[in-house]
Design a protein around this motif. Structure first.
Motif, PDB file in Angstrom:
ATOM      1  N   LYS A  28      36.579  34.521  23.148  1.00  0.00           N
ATOM      2  CA  LYS A  28      37.546  33.604  23.725  1.00  0.00           C
ATOM      3  C   LYS A  28      36.791  32.345  24.151  1.00  0.00           C
ATOM      4  O   LYS A  28      35.602  32.402  24.505  1.00  0.00           O
ATOM      5  CB  LYS A  28      38.234  34.222  24.943  1.00  0.00           C
ATOM      6  CG  LYS A  28      39.008  35.498  24.662  1.00  0.00           C
ATOM      7  CD  LYS A  28      40.331  35.199  23.992  1.00  0.00           C
ATOM      8  CE  LYS A  28      41.188  36.462  23.892  1.00  0.00           C
ATOM      9  NZ  LYS A  28      42.472  36.201  23.199  1.00  0.00           N
ATOM     10  N   LEU A  29      37.490  31.214  24.148  1.00  0.00           N
ATOM     11  CA  LEU A  29      36.874  29.950  24.538  1.00  0.00           C
ATOM     12  C   LEU A  29      37.732  29.259  25.589  1.00  0.00           C
ATOM     13  O   LEU A  29      38.913  29.002  25.358  1.00  0.00           O
ATOM     14  CB  LEU A  29      36.709  29.026  23.327  1.00  0.00           C
ATOM     15  CG  LEU A  29      36.220  27.595  23.601  1.00  0.00           C
ATOM     16  CD1 LEU A  29      34.835  27.599  24.243  1.00  0.00           C
ATOM     17  CD2 LEU A  29      36.214  26.771  22.311  1.00  0.00           C
ATOM     18  N   ALA A  30      37.116  28.992  26.746  1.00  0.00           N
ATOM     19  CA  ALA A  30      37.780  28.221  27.798  1.00  0.00           C
ATOM     20  C   ALA A  30      37.004  26.924  27.992  1.00  0.00           C
ATOM     21  O   ALA A  30      35.775  26.945  28.110  1.00  0.00           O
ATOM     22  CB  ALA A  30      37.829  29.006  29.101  1.00  0.00           C
ATOM     23  N   ILE A  31      37.714  25.812  27.990  1.00  0.00           N
ATOM     24  CA  ILE A  31      37.100  24.499  28.169  1.00  0.00           C
ATOM     25  C   ILE A  31      37.568  23.916  29.500  1.00  0.00           C
ATOM     26  O   ILE A  31      38.770  23.787  29.739  1.00  0.00           O
ATOM     27  CB  ILE A  31      37.471  23.546  27.018  1.00  0.00           C
ATOM     28  CG1 ILE A  31      36.908  24.073  25.692  1.00  0.00           C
ATOM     29  CG2 ILE A  31      36.947  22.135  27.289  1.00  0.00           C
ATOM     30  CD1 ILE A  31      37.299  23.247  24.482  1.00  0.00           C
ATOM     31  N   ILE A  32      36.608  23.585  30.348  1.00  0.00           N
ATOM     32  CA  ILE A  32      36.902  22.961  31.640  1.00  0.00           C
ATOM     33  C   ILE A  32      36.259  21.586  31.627  1.00  0.00           C
ATOM     34  O   ILE A  32      35.035  21.449  31.693  1.00  0.00           O
ATOM     35  CB  ILE A  32      36.355  23.807  32.803  1.00  0.00           C
ATOM     36  CG1 ILE A  32      36.845  25.253  32.699  1.00  0.00           C
ATOM     37  CG2 ILE A  32      36.774  23.205  34.142  1.00  0.00           C
ATOM     38  CD1 ILE A  32      36.157  26.205  33.667  1.00  0.00           C
TER      39      ILE A  32
END
Length: 254
Positions: A221-225
């Protein structure tokens, strides 16, 4: 999914973190701006005010080396005063909990190490500005030593006493080869994680920006902040465009 508000973004991020076994953060300049370290690339950043000095120019020109060290010493109080922010401390909490085997960072500020993450588990793609190395024999020099030689030499950047090659901050400049071992370790971490957190990076500097893509393509999974949109937002499972410290503050442990 782009979070519509901070609360829903934090809640979804918490779900992703809770369900992940192995989390690899990938951090850029944005995680350190609340620590007083200015961004290089964003509007108003350092590189909009002064041209970066490429590696080949540094090597070939004494004048370029003098200017490079002059700029570094002008930033000394900023680097020395910086302390880990909420983002760094949150990642250190996840590290202590055993969820983060290592952090991949584009940053050169040493703040991940200062937050409590072992230096061997901080993968510095662009090096570290808190010390220097000879570009020939790789001997390490402390910044205070370089400053003393610089000042006593009338503003001339010193050469290595051991081999007479130039001494440079232990950072990677434009045109300089990426460090082989950190690149390999970053590749392994990206391929083996099940959640990558891309934090505070514009994701436009290659080859570093390829690691979130690699993680995603390897099944993570990829989360971008990041406060600004990135070119990889469409690929992410979660995008949070709110302040990094406020987003990650709830994950700071004891």
């Amino acid at each position: 999914m782009i979070a519509k508000d901070l609360q829903s973004g934090v809640e979804r991020l918490g779900e992703l973190i809770a369900s992940a076994k192995t989390i690899v953060p990938f951090t850029g300049a944005g995680i350190s701006t609340e620590c007083g370290i200015p961004d290089f690339r964003s509007p108003g950043g350092i590189w909009t005010k002064q041209r970066p000095i490429p590696y080949d120019e540094f090597v070939s020109s004494q004048e370029a080396r003098n200017e490079s060290w002059k700029r570094r010493f002008a930033m000394e109080e900023t680097w020395a005063a910086a302390r880990p922010g909420r983002g760094h401390r949150a990642l250190a909490s996840l590290y202590r909990a055993g969820k983060v085997p290592g952090v991949i960072t584009q940053n050169i500020d040493n703040l991940h190490q200062s937050s409590g993450i072992d230096a061997t588990d901080v993968i510095e793609l662009h090096g570290n500005t808190t010390y220097a190395r000879c570009i020939g024999c790789a001997k390490r020099y402390e910044i205070d030593w370089v400053r003393e030689k610089f000042n006593n030499g009338g503003g001339l950047a010193p050469s290595c006493p051991a081999c007479d090659d130039p001494i440079k901050t232990a950072t990677i400049s434009f045109g300089e080869a990426m460090p082989e071992v950190p690149m390999q370790r970053a590749t392994e971490l990206a391929q083996d994680c099940d959640l990558m957190l891309a934090i505070g990076s514009s994701l436009v500097v290659w080859p570093a920006a390829g690691f979130p893509l690699l993680a995603k393509r390897s099944g993570a999974k990829l989360a971008i902040i990041n406060i600004q949109p990135t070119d990889q937002d469409d690929l992410a499972d979660l995008v949070i465009r709110f302040d990094i410290g406020e987003t990650l503050g709830p994950f700071v442990g004891n």
